[in-house]
Design a protein around this motif. Structure first.
Motif, PDB file in Angstrom:
ATOM      1  N   ARG A 124       0.605  -1.397  -0.036  1.00 21.77           N
ATOM      2  CA  ARG A 124      -0.435  -0.094   0.469  1.00 21.77           C
ATOM      3  C   ARG A 124       1.366   1.061  -0.380  1.00 21.77           C
ATOM      4  O   ARG A 124       0.838   1.782  -0.792  1.00 21.77           O
ATOM      5  N   GLN A 125       2.133   1.310   0.593  1.00 22.28           N
ATOM      6  CA  GLN A 125       2.677   2.023   0.970  1.00 22.28           C
ATOM      7  C   GLN A 125       3.564   2.795  -0.350  1.00 22.28           C
ATOM      8  O   GLN A 125       4.001   3.574  -0.497  1.00 22.28           O
ATOM      9  N   ALA A 126       4.243   1.786  -1.237  1.00 25.21           N
ATOM     10  CA  ALA A 126       4.908   1.839  -1.941  1.00 25.21           C
ATOM     11  C   ALA A 126       3.776   2.342  -3.063  1.00 25.21           C
ATOM     12  O   ALA A 126       4.571   3.598  -3.908  1.00 25.21           O
ATOM     13  N   ILE A 127       2.880   1.943  -3.255  1.00 21.81           N
ATOM     14  CA  ILE A 127       2.104   2.075  -4.963  1.00 21.81           C
ATOM     15  C   ILE A 127       1.768   3.283  -4.337  1.00 21.81           C
ATOM     16  O   ILE A 127       1.553   4.630  -5.226  1.00 21.81           O
ATOM     17  N   THR A 158       2.605  10.374   1.176  1.00 21.97           N
ATOM     18  CA  THR A 158       4.564  11.054   1.492  1.00 21.97           C
ATOM     19  C   THR A 158       4.877   9.459   1.777  1.00 21.97           C
ATOM     20  O   THR A 158       4.405   8.515   1.906  1.00 21.97           O
ATOM     21  N   LEU A 159       6.436  10.372   1.886  1.00 25.51           N
ATOM     22  CA  LEU A 159       7.659   9.299   2.075  1.00 25.51           C
ATOM     23  C   LEU A 159       6.848   8.347   3.248  1.00 25.51           C
ATOM     24  O   LEU A 159       7.235   6.695   3.787  1.00 25.51           O
ATOM     25  N   SER A 160       7.062   9.077   4.293  1.00 17.52           N
ATOM     26  CA  SER A 160       6.464   8.425   5.465  1.00 17.52           C
ATOM     27  C   SER A 160       4.944   7.938   5.544  1.00 17.52           C
ATOM     28  O   SER A 160       4.203   7.622   6.942  1.00 17.52           O
ATOM     29  N   ALA A 170       9.624   3.917 -10.062  1.00 19.94           N
ATOM     30  CA  ALA A 170      10.231   3.217  -9.813  1.00 19.94           C
ATOM     31  C   ALA A 170      11.517   3.422  -8.309  1.00 19.94           C
ATOM     32  O   ALA A 170      11.455   2.846  -7.725  1.00 19.94           O
ATOM     33  N   LYS A 171      11.222   4.796  -8.169  1.00 17.01           N
ATOM     34  CA  LYS A 171      12.601   6.163  -7.790  1.00 17.01           C
ATOM     35  C   LYS A 171      11.648   5.644  -5.814  1.00 17.01           C
ATOM     36  O   LYS A 171      12.243   5.397  -4.951  1.00 17.01           O
ATOM     37  N   ALA A 172      10.130   6.078  -6.504  1.00 17.12           N
ATOM     38  CA  ALA A 172       8.966   6.182  -5.324  1.00 17.12           C
ATOM     39  C   ALA A 172       9.058   5.012  -4.620  1.00 17.12           C
ATOM     40  O   ALA A 172       9.003   4.922  -3.730  1.00 17.12           O
ATOM     41  N   ILE A 173       9.202   3.720  -5.453  1.00 21.94           N
ATOM     42  CA  ILE A 173       8.891   2.130  -4.826  1.00 21.94           C
ATOM     43  C   ILE A 173      10.566   1.940  -3.801  1.00 21.94           C
ATOM     44  O   ILE A 173      10.345   1.772  -2.522  1.00 21.94           O
ATOM     45  N   GLN A 174      11.546   2.757  -4.580  1.00 24.93           N
ATOM     46  CA  GLN A 174      12.202   2.337  -3.944  1.00 24.93           C
ATOM     47  C   GLN A 174      12.812   2.999  -2.487  1.00 24.93           C
ATOM     48  O   GLN A 174      13.419   2.884  -1.668  1.00 24.93           O
ATOM     49  N   ARG A 175      12.573   4.580  -2.451  1.00 27.26           N
ATOM     50  CA  ARG A 175      12.400   5.038  -1.678  1.00 27.26           C
ATOM     51  C   ARG A 175      11.484   4.657  -0.092  1.00 27.26           C
ATOM     52  O   ARG A 175      12.424   4.662   0.955  1.00 27.26           O
ATOM     53  N   VAL A 176      10.471   4.208  -0.719  1.00 30.32           N
ATOM     54  CA  VAL A 176       9.472   3.241   0.515  1.00 30.32           C
ATOM     55  C   VAL A 176      10.044   2.331   1.116  1.00 30.32           C
ATOM     56  O   VAL A 176      10.069   2.027   2.722  1.00 30.32           O
ATOM     57  N   LEU A 177      10.873   1.343   0.393  1.00 23.38           N
ATOM     58  CA  LEU A 177      11.653   0.241   0.568  1.00 23.38           C
ATOM     59  C   LEU A 177      13.089   0.589   1.825  1.00 23.38           C
ATOM     60  O   LEU A 177      13.164   0.245   2.745  1.00 23.38           O
ATOM     61  N   GLU A 178      13.516   1.750   1.078  1.00 24.12           N
ATOM     62  CA  GLU A 178      14.709   1.898   1.653  1.00 24.12           C
ATOM     63  C   GLU A 178      13.998   2.886   3.356  1.00 24.12           C
ATOM     64  O   GLU A 178      14.560   2.449   4.510  1.00 24.12           O
ATOM     65  N   HIS A 179      12.987   3.074   3.430  1.00 22.81           N
ATOM     66  CA  HIS A 179      12.633   4.057   3.916  1.00 22.81           C
ATOM     67  C   HIS A 179      12.022   2.732   5.273  1.00 22.81           C
ATOM     68  O   HIS A 179      12.371   3.117   6.485  1.00 22.81           O
ATOM     69  N   GLN A 180      11.274   2.191   5.083  1.00 19.50           N
ATOM     70  CA  GLN A 180      11.005   0.619   5.996  1.00 19.50           C
ATOM     71  C   GLN A 180      12.357   0.059   6.473  1.00 19.50           C
ATOM     72  O   GLN A 180      11.948  -0.811   7.248  1.00 19.50           O
ATOM     73  N   ALA A 181      13.403  -0.321   5.458  1.00 20.44           N
ATOM     74  CA  ALA A 181      14.222  -0.944   6.037  1.00 20.44           C
ATOM     75  C   ALA A 181      15.113  -0.544   7.276  1.00 20.44           C
ATOM     76  O   ALA A 181      15.650  -0.973   8.257  1.00 20.44           O
TER      77      ALA A 181
END
Length: 301
Positions: free
Chosen positions: A129-132, A140-142, A288-299
Motif C-alpha cells: 500500500r505504502q509503495a504504490i 508521502t514517504l512517511s 520505480a524511484k518512489a518504490i525504492q525510497r519506500v523500501l529503503e525507508h521501511q528497512a
C-alpha cells in the motif's frame, strides 16, 4: 496359476495407470479452457494408462507366481526375492513417462508454493500500500495522506480517483477506497508471483514484486505480466537496480513503451519537449524511484 489373481492385479495396475495419466494431463489454466481440455483428453489418457498399467500388473503377479512355484511351500520361500522383485516392478513403474511427469508436476507446484510463501512473508500488504500510494502521489514517504488521496481527476482518462491506488472511480467517494484498492491489487498477486518465479527473479528482490503489482494497478493487465520477463532480460543486458527496473517497465508497454497511450497523451497535451519513449521512461523511472525510497525507508525502521 489361477486366472483371478492375474486379472485382479491387472485391474489394479490399470486403475493406477489411469490415475497417473489423468494427473499428467497438461491444459491451459483458463477455467473454461481447462475443463474442456481435460474432458477432451481424459478418454485417451484413461485408455493409455489402463493398458500400460494392466500390463505392468499382470507381469508383476505372473512373476510372483512363478517365483512361488519355483520355491514350493511358503516355508521354503525366500521372501527377499519377493521384496526385491516388488522394488524392481515399482522402479519400472516410476520410469513410466506419465509417472515421471506427474511427479515433476507435484514437485514443481510444491516448490512454487514454498517460494510464494517466502515472497509474501518479505512484502506485507502495508508495504505494498505504502509503495504504490507513494508512486501514485497519494502518500508521502512517511505514509501521510496527500490531498490527492481524497480525490482527483486522472490526467490520463479523466476518471475520479480516490484512495492510495487512485482507484479509477471504483468508489464514489474516498470512503471504502482503500478496500477497493486492496481487492483490485490482490487479484493479481498470484499471477505476479508466478511470473516472477518463472522469470527466475530472486526472492530477495521485493522491489521487483512491488513494481510488478504497481504496473498491475497502473496499466492494462497484460503489462504487468510482461514485466518480470523484461526485468530478467534487462539484467542479461547488464542493467542494474533502477536502470534495469525502468527499462523493464517501459518495455512492458511494448517496444519503447508504444502501448502507454495514456502517458503519451499527457506529454503531448502538455507539449513536453520529449519523445514518446522518453515520456514513458520518465514516468516509469519516477514510479520505480518512489518504490525504492519506500523500501529503503521501511528497512531503516
Amino acid at each position: 496359476m489361477r486366472i483371478k489373481p492375474i486379472f485382479f492385479f491387472g485391474i489394479v495396475g490399470a486403475i493406477v495407470g489411469s490415475a497417473v495419466q489423468l494427473s499428467s494431463i497438461d491444459c491451459p489454466k483458463s477455467p473454461l479452457l481447462e475443463q474442456g481440455c481435460a474432458v477432451w483428453k481424459a478418454p485417451g489418457a484413461i485408455a493409455s494408462g489402463s493398458t500400460t498399467g494392466f500390463v505392468y500388473g499382470t507381469i508383476a503377479v505372473l512373476g510372483f507366481g512363478l517365483l512361488r512355484r519355483k520355491y514350493g511351500s511358503q516355508e521354503e520361500f525366500d521372501w527377499r526375492i519377493l521384496t526385491w522383485s516388488s522394488i524392481g516392478v515399482l522402479g519400472l513403474f516410476t520410469l513410466y513417462p506419465p509417472t515421471i511427469t506427474a511427479t515433476q508436476n507435484v514437485a514443481s507446484r510444491a516448490a512454487r508454493k514454498v517460494k510464494t510463501t517466502i515472497l509474501r512473508g518479505k512484502v506485507s500488504q502495508d508495504v505494498v500500500r505504502q509503495a504504490i500510494g507513494h508512486a501514485e502521489g497519494n502518500f508521502t514517504l512517511s505514509g501521510e495522506r496527500t490531498q490527492l488521496y481524497y480525490g482527483h481527476n486522472d490526467p490520463g482518462n479523466g476518471k475520479r480517483n480516490f484512495g492510495y491506488c487512485s482507484n479509477q472511480s471504483r468508489t464514489e467517494t474516498v470512503k471504502g477506497a482503500d478496500r477497493s484498492c486492496d481487492r483490485y491489487i490482490n487479484q493479481y498477486k498470484a499471477r505476479a508471483e508466478k511470473e516472477l518465479i518463472a522469470a527466475g527473479i530472486g526472492l530477495e528482490e521485493p522491489d521487483a514484486y512491488i513494481n510488478t503489482l504497481d504496473l498491475a494497478n497502473q496499466a492494462h493487465p497484460r503489462t504487468f505480466v510482461r514485466f518480470p520477463h523484461k526485468l530478467a532480460e534487462a539484467k542479461q543486458k547488464g542493467l542494474k537496480d533502477i536502470d534495469a527496473i525502468t527499462w523493464a517497465r517501459v518495455q512492458s508497454f511494448g517496444k519503447d513503451g508504444v502501448e502507454a497511450t495514456g502517458l503519451i497523451g499527457i506529454c503531448r497535451r502538455e507539449k513536453r519537449p520529449v519523445s514518446d519513449a522518453e515520456c514513458v521512461a520518465q514516468d516509469q523511472q519516477r514510479r520505480a524511484k518512489a518504490i525504492q525510497r519506500v523500501l529503503e525507508h521501511q528497512a531503516k525502521r
